[in-house]
Design a protein around this motif. Sequence first.
Motif, PDB file in Angstrom:
ATOM      1  N   MET A   1      17.715 -17.018  -8.739  1.00 17.26           N
ATOM      2  CA  MET A   1      17.091 -17.373  -7.469  1.00 17.26           C
ATOM      3  C   MET A   1      17.692 -16.547  -6.350  1.00 17.26           C
ATOM      4  N   ALA A   2      16.858 -15.876  -5.597  1.00 24.00           N
ATOM      5  CA  ALA A   2      17.360 -14.980  -4.572  1.00 24.00           C
ATOM      6  C   ALA A   2      16.823 -15.416  -3.222  1.00 24.00           C
ATOM      7  N   ILE A   3      17.606 -15.270  -2.226  1.00 19.99           N
ATOM      8  CA  ILE A   3      17.211 -15.754  -0.910  1.00 19.99           C
ATOM      9  C   ILE A   3      17.478 -14.676   0.120  1.00 19.99           C
ATOM     10  N   SER A   4      16.583 -14.578   1.077  1.00 22.23           N
ATOM     11  CA  SER A   4      16.682 -13.488   2.045  1.00 22.23           C
ATOM     12  C   SER A   4      17.717 -13.756   3.104  1.00 22.23           C
ATOM     13  N   ASN A   5      17.959 -12.713   3.854  1.00 20.41           N
ATOM     14  CA  ASN A   5      18.766 -12.838   5.057  1.00 20.41           C
ATOM     15  C   ASN A   5      17.911 -13.387   6.177  1.00 20.41           C
TER      16      ASN A   5
ATOM     17  N   ILE B   1      17.310 -26.011  -7.205  1.00 23.44           N
ATOM     18  CA  ILE B   1      17.617 -25.336  -5.944  1.00 23.44           C
ATOM     19  C   ILE B   1      16.379 -25.289  -5.062  1.00 23.44           C
TER      20      ILE B   1
ATOM     21  N   ILE C   1      22.437 -15.278   1.321  1.00 22.64           N
ATOM     22  CA  ILE C   1      22.688 -16.161   0.197  1.00 22.64           C
ATOM     23  C   ILE C   1      22.614 -15.368  -1.094  1.00 22.64           C
ATOM     24  N   SER C   2      23.489 -15.752  -2.032  1.00 19.45           N
ATOM     25  CA  SER C   2      23.584 -14.959  -3.267  1.00 19.45           C
ATOM     26  C   SER C   2      22.479 -15.274  -4.245  1.00 19.45           C
ATOM     27  N   ASN C   3      22.449 -14.454  -5.249  1.00 17.97           N
ATOM     28  CA  ASN C   3      21.600 -14.726  -6.397  1.00 17.97           C
ATOM     29  C   ASN C   3      22.290 -15.718  -7.309  1.00 17.97           C
ATOM     30  N   ILE C   4      21.519 -16.656  -7.768  1.00 17.16           N
ATOM     31  CA  ILE C   4      22.052 -17.674  -8.660  1.00 17.16           C
ATOM     32  C   ILE C   4      21.110 -17.833  -9.837  1.00 17.16           C
TER      33      ILE C   4
END
Lengths: 419, 419
Positions: free
Chosen positions: A1-5, A230, B3-6
């Motif tokens: 799971m990746a999330i942007s800035n 998440i 936020i990091s990759n999980i």
Amino acid sequence: MAISNIRYGEGVTKEIGMDLQNLGARRVCLMTDKNLSQLPPVNAVLNSLAKYGVNFQMYDNVRVEPTDQSFLDAIKFAKKGEFDAYVAVGGGSVIDTCKAANLYASSPASDFLDYVNAPIGKGKPVTVPLKPLIAVPTTAGTGSETTGVAIFDFKELKVKTGIASRAIKPTLGIIDPLHTLSMPERIVANSGFDVLCHALESYTALPYNMRSPCPSNPINRPAYQGSNPISDVWALHALRIVAKYLKRAIRNPEDREARANMHLASAFAGIGFGNAGVHLCHGMSYPISGLVKTYKPKDYNVDHSLVPHGLSVVLTSPAVFAFTAQIHPERHLEAAEILGADIRTARIKDAGFILADTLRKFLFDLNVDDGLAAIGYSKADIPALVKGTLPQERVTKLSPRPQTEDDLSALFEASMKLY
Amino acid sequence: MAISNIRYGEGVTKEIGMDLQNLGARRVCLMTDKNLSQLPPVNAVLNSLAKYGVNFQMYDNVRVEPTDQSFLDAIKFAKKGEFDAYVAVGGGSVIDTCKAANLYASSPASDFLDYVNAPIGKGKPVTVPLKPLIAVPTTAGTGSETTGVAIFDFKELKVKTGIASRAIKPTLGIIDPLHTLSMPERIVANSGFDVLCHALESYTALPYNMRSPCPSNPINRPAYQGSNPISDVWALHALRIVAKYLKRAIRNPEDREARANMHLASAFAGIGFGNAGVHLCHGMSYPISGLVKTYKPKDYNVDHSLVPHGLSVVLTSPAVFAFTAQIHPERHLEAAEILGADIRTARIKDAGFILADTLRKFLFDLNVDDGLAAIGYSKADIPALVKGTLPQERVTKLSPRPQTEDDLSALFEASMKLY
Ligand SMILES: NC(=O)c1ccc[n+]([C@@H]2O[C@H](COP(=O)([O-])OP(=O)(O)OC[C@H]3O[C@@H](n4cnc5c(N)ncnc54)[C@H](O)[C@@H]3O)[C@@H](O)[C@H]2O)c1
Ligand SMILES: NC(=O)c1ccc[n+]([C@@H]2O[C@H](COP(=O)([O-])OP(=O)(O)OC[C@H]3O[C@@H](n4cnc5c(N)ncnc54)[C@H](O)[C@@H]3O)[C@@H](O)[C@H]2O)c1
Ligand SMILES: [Fe+2]
Ligand SMILES: [Fe+2]
């Protein structure tokens, strides 16, 4: 799971010139649409670019609800400009167009269909490096500043589709709630319905561990992975904000607290659905938008007919959740409760009806058009609507309950009239 | 906010060999500690590396609660190995050591103090590119798989400090809750207290828009930005999980649901505090750990004395939140309610006492040592503890309430005995 800035705060747009300097940008492409080019959000960006002496060219020809043609026009501009950074100031239409322009200008030898989602396009993975893209959302809706998705209307096929790749996710999203203050009522409403559906669909999507096929190599997994612990956090949080603030944000343009909260909810729901996915409301919305006849929504300052994206997703939501509730009734009931239903004496097997009812009341209170009939569709259109939904399997297969063509027909039929 | 990759799921560790292949890694450095090198988490990684034929060297000499010396030893190994990817399997001690090894091996000309937080080190920004690092957390505590922080004990100065830069954030965190099943009781408890304090401190930290100085150029903003609407989501969610699951996770090693939820909460709280920051419990914990005398905690399979990080932060928490509640009493009361306090008749001005009381009960129920006295400190140590807190201004200045040296003395004194 990746999330942007994300950067959030009233007035943070004024830093964008510095961000571009920090990126070492020498030729910036600023994209927006004609309507926005006259409004405060674009103004704020222009002021910052001027202050920091950033060299840029402006493209304000973005089409509201973009098409393959309008994407290609923006791509042409981007290729010619040889830009080293992009700034998108607008709603999903602008941000999505800018993602596509950046992608194809960075991959000049590619055919347009190469990156378009299969089965309509070839769905090739993106391996070229893109230029940095800063997204400044001005609606509280798509969450496009946080997603790797760009949606357009494929005119020839009369169906919406898109490009989906982590590679096109913006480098930075600048969420400045001041930009929401200029939105007229129906734009707040329709973009807010998009947030509502992103939250509801990603929360009820097929769980990540039930998705199949599950590519054994992680690199081949789709961006849309199914609901997971998440994305659930984001979806529920966004839903709570929608329940608390959407009506206020629509009714009172001066309600800064409500508008700011919806602006954040849009990003939260974007992070949720950008990882979990959406399902039937979105899958069915693409032909609803793509087959538009003569509908011209109030408050949209454009000269073509269109069904705003948020409206096209929300009109089927009562029927869709009545249909899917069979599978995760607790989640449907929980969503209804968050949206204000009194569930103390509710039976779990009524979860779908309860959520559908809650949604209908919610929409009625907000003067939403009475179903697909009110935006120009009749029973005779159902086969075409179903046909336009079939290629949307990238999302429809994330529905917790599988659907036949007959099921889809029934869902469209049940959405003709809401109240 | 970044936020990091999980990746999350039972058994997902088995894909790590494929991830390394996808990264094109040819020489992998696998880091862990001596105790873990004999346990299932490392085993699962080794099996996957073997299955996919990944070439690696193992370093299992990580010190539990690392020091400058132990960091330097790992850095030496990393420099010699010329690795192109890193895998850290362990708790915060292992993940932090691996971050430092990657950083200094990628920046071989740097002096160790260059990247250490000012004022102890030079706090230089990291501009060199690092190698990919995959973190596989085996405790449910630090959230180090999501943060750009690496903490160590600076022996000479007898104080803990660290390195903080977005550049050292792991490329991917693999959260496989199976790894939590081998943790003995006190490791679950102490690492869980770390989650509790990350959540409480980041939720009550100085708000992002009240922090000063606020560097006008975004590139110079610290990783710790103060509490904000996005970190709040993570902090509250983590706190709710701690309230529901921490006791169960400690008491029953077979309670997979509880241990898996705490494993996720650790990452959630990490994302929250990694962006918002922590404050007094953490600032004061560094000398509590650094000045350790002869304390040897139960269940830690190591031969040196140490105060586990989670214990060192939680012992001051009742005093700290009684002190800070003046500023955001509603948030303190809300936290107390989440942790189980009945606040129906509470007065807002008692928020600090109520949260402190709730925490004391929580710790008493879990057989936590009765304050700093129980781990070997007396009143005579307070000046040294205060002195060790002063250089921690990177975090202490995020306290919502400013503190004098006298305030710090009083907080240490109030933490000598809890029950
Ligand atoms: N990429 C994604 O993740 C994603 C997700 C959902 C939807 N979408 C797509 O995004 C598009 C819809 O975007 P949208 O709902 O944000 O609206 P939009 O970008 O289509 O804009 C709608 C109208 O609002 C006006 N407007 C926007 N901001 C304004 C402001 N602050 N003040 C005054 N007027 C303003 C625009 O000029 C336009 O006329 C659709 O094409 C949809 O399919 C993309
Ligand atoms: N980087 C960050 O963001 C951050 C945040 C908080 C704390 N920290 C630092 O992290 C360190 C503490 O890390 P921690 O609390 O995760 O513990 P740890 O890494 O120090 O490990 C504690 C003990 O638990 C054992 N252990 C770990 N996992 C196990 C398992 N699954 N089964 C059995 N035994 C296991 C280890 O072998 C060790 O003996 C401290 O140095 C602290 O300052 C870092
Ligand atoms: Fe949408
Ligand atoms: Fe910690």
